[in-house]
Design an enzyme around this catalytic site. Structure first.
Site, PDB file in Angstrom:
ATOM      1  N   LYS A   1       1.822   2.235  -5.083  1.00 23.51           N
ATOM      2  CA  LYS A   1       2.381   1.714  -6.334  1.00 23.51           C
ATOM      3  C   LYS A   1       1.451   2.017  -7.520  1.00 23.51           C
ATOM      4  O   LYS A   1       1.904   2.404  -8.591  1.00 23.51           O
ATOM      5  CB  LYS A   1       2.577   0.185  -6.224  1.00 23.51           C
ATOM      6  CG  LYS A   1       3.544  -0.213  -5.107  1.00 23.51           C
ATOM      7  CD  LYS A   1       3.633  -1.719  -4.941  1.00 23.51           C
ATOM      8  CE  LYS A   1       2.389  -2.367  -4.368  1.00 23.51           C
ATOM      9  NZ  LYS A   1       2.082  -2.006  -2.963  1.00 23.51           N
TER      10      LYS A   1
ATOM     11  N   ASP B   1       0.806  -1.223   0.000  1.00 22.05           N
ATOM     12  CA  ASP B   1       0.000   0.000   0.000  1.00 22.05           C
ATOM     13  C   ASP B   1       0.840   1.274   0.000  1.00 22.05           C
ATOM     14  O   ASP B   1       0.428   2.309   0.548  1.00 22.05           O
ATOM     15  CB  ASP B   1      -0.967   0.017   1.204  1.00 22.05           C
ATOM     16  CG  ASP B   1      -1.874  -1.186   1.225  1.00 22.05           C
ATOM     17  OD1 ASP B   1      -2.213  -1.678   0.138  1.00 22.05           O
ATOM     18  OD2 ASP B   1      -2.243  -1.639   2.329  1.00 22.05           O
TER      19      ASP B   1
ATOM     20  N   GLY C   1      -4.546  -4.265  -3.797  1.00 22.96           N
ATOM     21  CA  GLY C   1      -5.549  -3.244  -4.092  1.00 22.96           C
ATOM     22  C   GLY C   1      -4.794  -1.986  -4.474  1.00 22.96           C
ATOM     23  O   GLY C   1      -4.151  -1.376  -3.631  1.00 22.96           O
ATOM     24  N   HIS C   2      -4.792  -1.651  -5.753  1.00 25.62           N
ATOM     25  CA  HIS C   2      -3.993  -0.526  -6.244  1.00 25.62           C
ATOM     26  C   HIS C   2      -4.921   0.603  -6.679  1.00 25.62           C
ATOM     27  O   HIS C   2      -5.773   0.417  -7.544  1.00 25.62           O
ATOM     28  CB  HIS C   2      -3.102  -0.974  -7.407  1.00 25.62           C
ATOM     29  CG  HIS C   2      -2.075  -1.997  -6.994  1.00 25.62           C
ATOM     30  ND1 HIS C   2      -1.190  -2.563  -7.860  1.00 25.62           N
ATOM     31  CD2 HIS C   2      -1.794  -2.530  -5.783  1.00 25.62           C
ATOM     32  CE1 HIS C   2      -0.392  -3.414  -7.208  1.00 25.62           C
ATOM     33  NE2 HIS C   2      -0.764  -3.418  -5.938  1.00 25.62           N
TER      34      HIS C   2
ATOM     35  N   GLN D   1       1.937  -6.077  -3.171  1.00 24.23           N
ATOM     36  CA  GLN D   1       2.427  -6.243  -1.792  1.00 24.23           C
ATOM     37  C   GLN D   1       3.712  -5.418  -1.585  1.00 24.23           C
ATOM     38  O   GLN D   1       3.885  -4.407  -2.229  1.00 24.23           O
ATOM     39  CB  GLN D   1       2.646  -7.720  -1.452  1.00 24.23           C
ATOM     40  CG  GLN D   1       1.376  -8.542  -1.307  1.00 24.23           C
ATOM     41  CD  GLN D   1       0.724  -8.929  -2.601  1.00 24.23           C
ATOM     42  OE1 GLN D   1       1.344  -9.532  -3.456  1.00 24.23           O
ATOM     43  NE2 GLN D   1      -0.537  -8.614  -2.772  1.00 24.23           N
TER      44      GLN D   1
HETATM   45  P1  GDP Z   1      -0.796   0.395  -3.542  1.00 23.83           P
HETATM   46  O1  GDP Z   1      -1.383  -0.885  -3.085  1.00 23.83           O
HETATM   47  O2  GDP Z   1       0.682   0.459  -3.290  1.00 23.83           O
HETATM   48  O3  GDP Z   1      -1.135   0.747  -4.961  1.00 23.83           O
HETATM   49  O4  GDP Z   1      -1.430   1.534  -2.614  1.00 23.83           O
HETATM   50  P2  GDP Z   1      -3.002   1.686  -2.219  1.00 23.83           P
HETATM   51  O5  GDP Z   1      -3.737   2.204  -3.397  1.00 23.83           O
HETATM   52  O6  GDP Z   1      -3.501   0.460  -1.568  1.00 23.83           O
HETATM   53  O7  GDP Z   1      -2.905   2.783  -1.069  1.00 23.83           O
HETATM   54  C1  GDP Z   1      -2.345   4.034  -1.296  1.00 23.83           C
HETATM   55  C2  GDP Z   1      -3.394   5.104  -0.957  1.00 23.83           C
HETATM   56  O8  GDP Z   1      -2.767   6.376  -0.891  1.00 23.83           O
HETATM   57  C3  GDP Z   1      -4.465   5.237  -2.014  1.00 23.83           C
HETATM   58  O9  GDP Z   1      -5.659   5.651  -1.386  1.00 23.83           O
HETATM   59  C4  GDP Z   1      -3.939   6.350  -2.918  1.00 23.83           C
HETATM   60  O10 GDP Z   1      -4.972   7.048  -3.595  1.00 23.83           O
HETATM   61  C5  GDP Z   1      -3.268   7.242  -1.911  1.00 23.83           C
HETATM   62  N1  GDP Z   1      -2.085   7.986  -2.382  1.00 23.83           N
HETATM   63  C6  GDP Z   1      -1.104   7.564  -3.209  1.00 23.83           C
HETATM   64  N2  GDP Z   1      -0.124   8.511  -3.301  1.00 23.83           N
HETATM   65  C7  GDP Z   1      -0.516   9.531  -2.509  1.00 23.83           C
HETATM   66  C8  GDP Z   1       0.073  10.791  -2.165  1.00 23.83           C
HETATM   67  O11 GDP Z   1       1.165  11.138  -2.577  1.00 23.83           O
HETATM   68  N3  GDP Z   1      -0.619  11.583  -1.283  1.00 23.83           N
HETATM   69  C9  GDP Z   1      -1.823  11.221  -0.775  1.00 23.83           C
HETATM   70  N4  GDP Z   1      -2.422  12.054   0.077  1.00 23.83           N
HETATM   71  N5  GDP Z   1      -2.402  10.035  -1.078  1.00 23.83           N
HETATM   72  C10 GDP Z   1      -1.758   9.213  -1.930  1.00 23.83           C
HETATM   73  P1  IMO Z   2      -0.892  -4.150  -2.226  1.00 31.13           P
HETATM   74  O1  IMO Z   2      -0.459  -4.696  -3.568  1.00 31.13           O
HETATM   75  C1  IMO Z   2      -0.956  -4.595   2.097  1.00 31.13           C
HETATM   76  C2  IMO Z   2      -1.017  -8.688   3.659  1.00 31.13           C
HETATM   77  C3  IMO Z   2      -2.265  -9.106   4.387  1.00 31.13           C
HETATM   78  C4  IMO Z   2      -1.676 -10.078   5.414  1.00 31.13           C
HETATM   79  C5  IMO Z   2      -0.588 -10.770   4.607  1.00 31.13           C
HETATM   80  C6  IMO Z   2      -0.995 -12.112   4.014  1.00 31.13           C
HETATM   81  O2  IMO Z   2      -2.194  -3.432  -2.273  1.00 31.13           O
HETATM   82  O3  IMO Z   2       0.211  -3.375  -1.610  1.00 31.13           O
HETATM   83  P2  IMO Z   2      -2.537 -12.797   1.951  1.00 31.13           P
HETATM   84  O4  IMO Z   2      -3.978 -12.532   1.663  1.00 31.13           O
HETATM   85  O5  IMO Z   2      -1.598 -12.246   0.940  1.00 31.13           O
HETATM   86  O6  IMO Z   2      -2.244 -14.237   2.269  1.00 31.13           O
HETATM   87  O7  IMO Z   2      -2.236 -12.003   3.348  1.00 31.13           O
HETATM   88  O8  IMO Z   2      -0.239  -9.883   3.553  1.00 31.13           O
HETATM   89  N1  IMO Z   2      -1.221  -8.163   2.287  1.00 31.13           N
HETATM   90  C7  IMO Z   2      -1.165  -6.867   1.969  1.00 31.13           C
HETATM   91  N2  IMO Z   2      -0.989  -5.779   2.743  1.00 31.13           N
HETATM   92  N3  IMO Z   2      -1.058  -4.462   0.762  1.00 31.13           N
HETATM   93  C8  IMO Z   2      -1.206  -5.550  -0.033  1.00 31.13           C
HETATM   94  O9  IMO Z   2      -1.184  -5.485  -1.373  1.00 31.13           O
HETATM   95  C9  IMO Z   2      -1.295  -6.819   0.570  1.00 31.13           C
HETATM   96  N4  IMO Z   2      -1.453  -8.068   0.105  1.00 31.13           N
HETATM   97  C10 IMO Z   2      -1.396  -8.891   1.169  1.00 31.13           C
HETATM   98  O10 IMO Z   2      -2.891  -8.009   4.993  1.00 31.13           O
HETATM   99  O11 IMO Z   2      -1.051  -9.348   6.441  1.00 31.13           O
HETATM  100 MG    MG Z   3      -2.902  -1.572  -1.802  1.00 36.62          MG
END
Ligand code: GDP
Ligand code: IMO
Ligand code: MG
Length: 425
Positions: A16, A13, A40-41, A220
């Site tokens: 990416k 998270d 979840g991206h 991840q």
């Molecule tokens: P990912 O799994 O690495 O793609 O990240 P996620 O989408 O799960 O979580 C990142 C969260 O931060 C999302 O809600 C994005 O919209 C938000 N986000 C990403 N970059 C920035 C930033 O530079 N500033 C802020 N405020 N939010 C951001």
């Molecule tokens: P993105 O791509 C954050 C975590 C789960 C749990 C562990 C194992 O959005 O960054 P799993 O379902 O993979 O067997 O769970 O890994 N986990 C993540 N945490 N971002 C993710 O993906 C994750 N994918 C798995 O919360 O701790």
């Molecule tokens: Mg994510």
């Protein structure tokens, strides 16, 4: 032969999806290599807000080919939903015939196994990802390409479902899955997905041979890596750079750059050691302000200060040549900001990241406190707009991690991005 990896450097998270959507303007292929719909991206741009679990984050660019590599585990229901929601045709999305399928019994087993673990639960996303990888390694998995041979698949499923049901009912006391339902599902998947199923090695390899840019999309994060992460509180795949080669079928000399995406602080979802975790009100405040709730499960993310020890370790096991720092804007207006520069373990100071989860749980972080800044960094796009406080913070992160910063993210939207140096150069 320019491939560029964008890899989560912490516990996932890191942002990416946002970064890949930004970079994909200049790439021909965007490829996922590991994980499944546990990811979840989030992508936010003029076309809307997209929460992508399986399809790569390049889908908003019509010119880009999006590839789901053999290292990914695929739940076809999720894939079909994302294809439908985003109008993706086979000229824009391909899925490897060798990727493994997440079947309904994997989802059932993931949740039963978590319940069995009780207090020792990992806090998985419950999407069946772990059990699908277990079957892959056990040589009992089903691959996406098998959907194209329904008769042979039905015969294998008859055996497999019967055995899985023994485990589900007799070991866990759960409800069996219905063989006919599962076969009907696979027939539907075969019909709806057949045109997307391809050997993607050639797709990626040809792009590289033609000197087209390929972005390799991490899911991840390094600290959730099965080998290099905080085992057993990890995911069941290799999000680190090694996983890109096996997960796509490409060679190391293809790389023009390997970037680690770091949040300007840290978060973690699920259980497991987290040395710099901020407990109580302060953590709650950051969570609310930054919207730190899981993109996949909606769970509250745990919040912590930037962990430089873990960051340096992550840079080492991935060979990062660039840092991409996200969510800098979230730190605006804080009086002071802490950076963990070393650990104290059992009374001894160390700058090494302990791989043993029990040891990591005993770590006391040693912090350096940096003054905050009052100016807003939100949405800034030029280096001159960066205030001195934020600049000093970034410089310190670079020193602690030992890698230069090439991109700063200053908001969730595509255009809220400050490029210090071209990562795809
Ligand atoms: P990912 O799994 O690495 O793609 O990240 P996620 O989408 O799960 O979580 C990142 C969260 O931060 C999302 O809600 C994005 O919209 C938000 N986000 C990403 N970059 C920035 C930033 O530079 N500033 C802020 N405020 N939010 C951001
Ligand atoms: P993105 O791509 C954050 C975590 C789960 C749990 C562990 C194992 O959005 O960054 P799993 O379902 O993979 O067997 O769970 O890994 N986990 C993540 N945490 N971002 C993710 O993906 C994750 N994918 C798995 O919360 O701790
Ligand atoms: Mg994510």
């Amino acid at each position: 032969m320019p491939a560029y990896a964008v890899i989560g450097a912490q516990w996932g998270d890191e942002g990416k999806g946002k970064i890949i959507d930004f970079l994909a303007e200049n790439a021909a292929v965007i490829a996922r290599y590991s994980g499944g719909n546990n990811a979840g991206h989030t992508v936010i741009n003029d076309a809307g807000t997209f929460k992508l679990h399986l399809v790569p984050s390049g889908i908003c660019w019509p010119h880009a080919m999006n590839v789901i590599g053999n290292g990914v585990v695929v739940d076809p229901e999720v894939l079909l939903k994302e294809i439908g929601e985003n109008n993706l045709d086979p000229t824009r999305l391909a899925v490897s015939d060798r990727a493994h399928l997440i079947m309904p019994y994997h989802v059932v087993l993931d949740n039963l196994e978590e319940a069995r673990r009780g207090n020792a639960a990992i806090g998985t996303t419950g999407r069946g990802v772990g059990p699908a990888y277990v079957d892959k390694v056990a040589r009992e998995g089903l691959r996406v390409g098998e959907l194209l041979n329904p008769e042979a698949l039905a015969s294998r499923l008859t055996e497999i479902v019967s055995f899985k049901n023994e485990i589900i009912t007799k070991i866990y006391g759960g409800d069996p899955v219905d063989l006919n339902d599962v076969i009907a599902l696979t027939n539907k998947w075969a019909t709806e997905l057949s045109e997307y199923i391809r050997p993607v090695e050639n797709l990626v390899g040809d792009a590289l041979d033609n000197d087209e840019k390929v972005i390799v999309e991490g899911a991840q994060g390094a600290l959730l890596d099965m080998d290099h992460g905080t085992y057993p509180f990890v995911t069941s795949s290799n999000p680190t750079v090694g996983g890109t080669l096996t997960g796509l079928g490409m060679g190391p000399r293809s790389y023009g750059g390997v970037a680690g995406v770091f949040k300007a602080y840290c978060t973690r979802v699920g259980a497991g050691p987290f040395p710099t975790e901020i407990h109580g009100e302060q953590g709650d405040k950051i969570r609310e302000q930054a919207g730190e709730f899981g993109t996949t499960t909606g769970r509250a993310r745990r919040i912590g200060w930037f962990d430089g020890v873990a960051g340096r370790y992550s840079a080492r096991v991935n060979g990062f040549d660039a840092m991409i720092i996200t969510k800098l804007d979230i730190l605006d207006g804080w009086d002071e900001i802490k950076i963990c520069v070393a650990y104290e373990i059992d009374g001894e100071r160390t700058d090494q990241f302990p791989v043993d989860a029990a040891k990591l749980a005993r770590v006391k972080p040693i912090y350096e406190t940096i003054p905050g800044w009052t100016e807003s960094t939100r949405a800034i796009t030029e280096p001159e707009q960066l205030n001195d406080g934020a600049r000093a913070y970034i410089k310190r992160l670079e020193e602690v991690v030992g890698v230069p910063t090439k991109i700063l993210s200053t908001g969730p939207r595509r255009e809220e991005t400050l490029v210090l140096e071209d990562f795809l150069a």
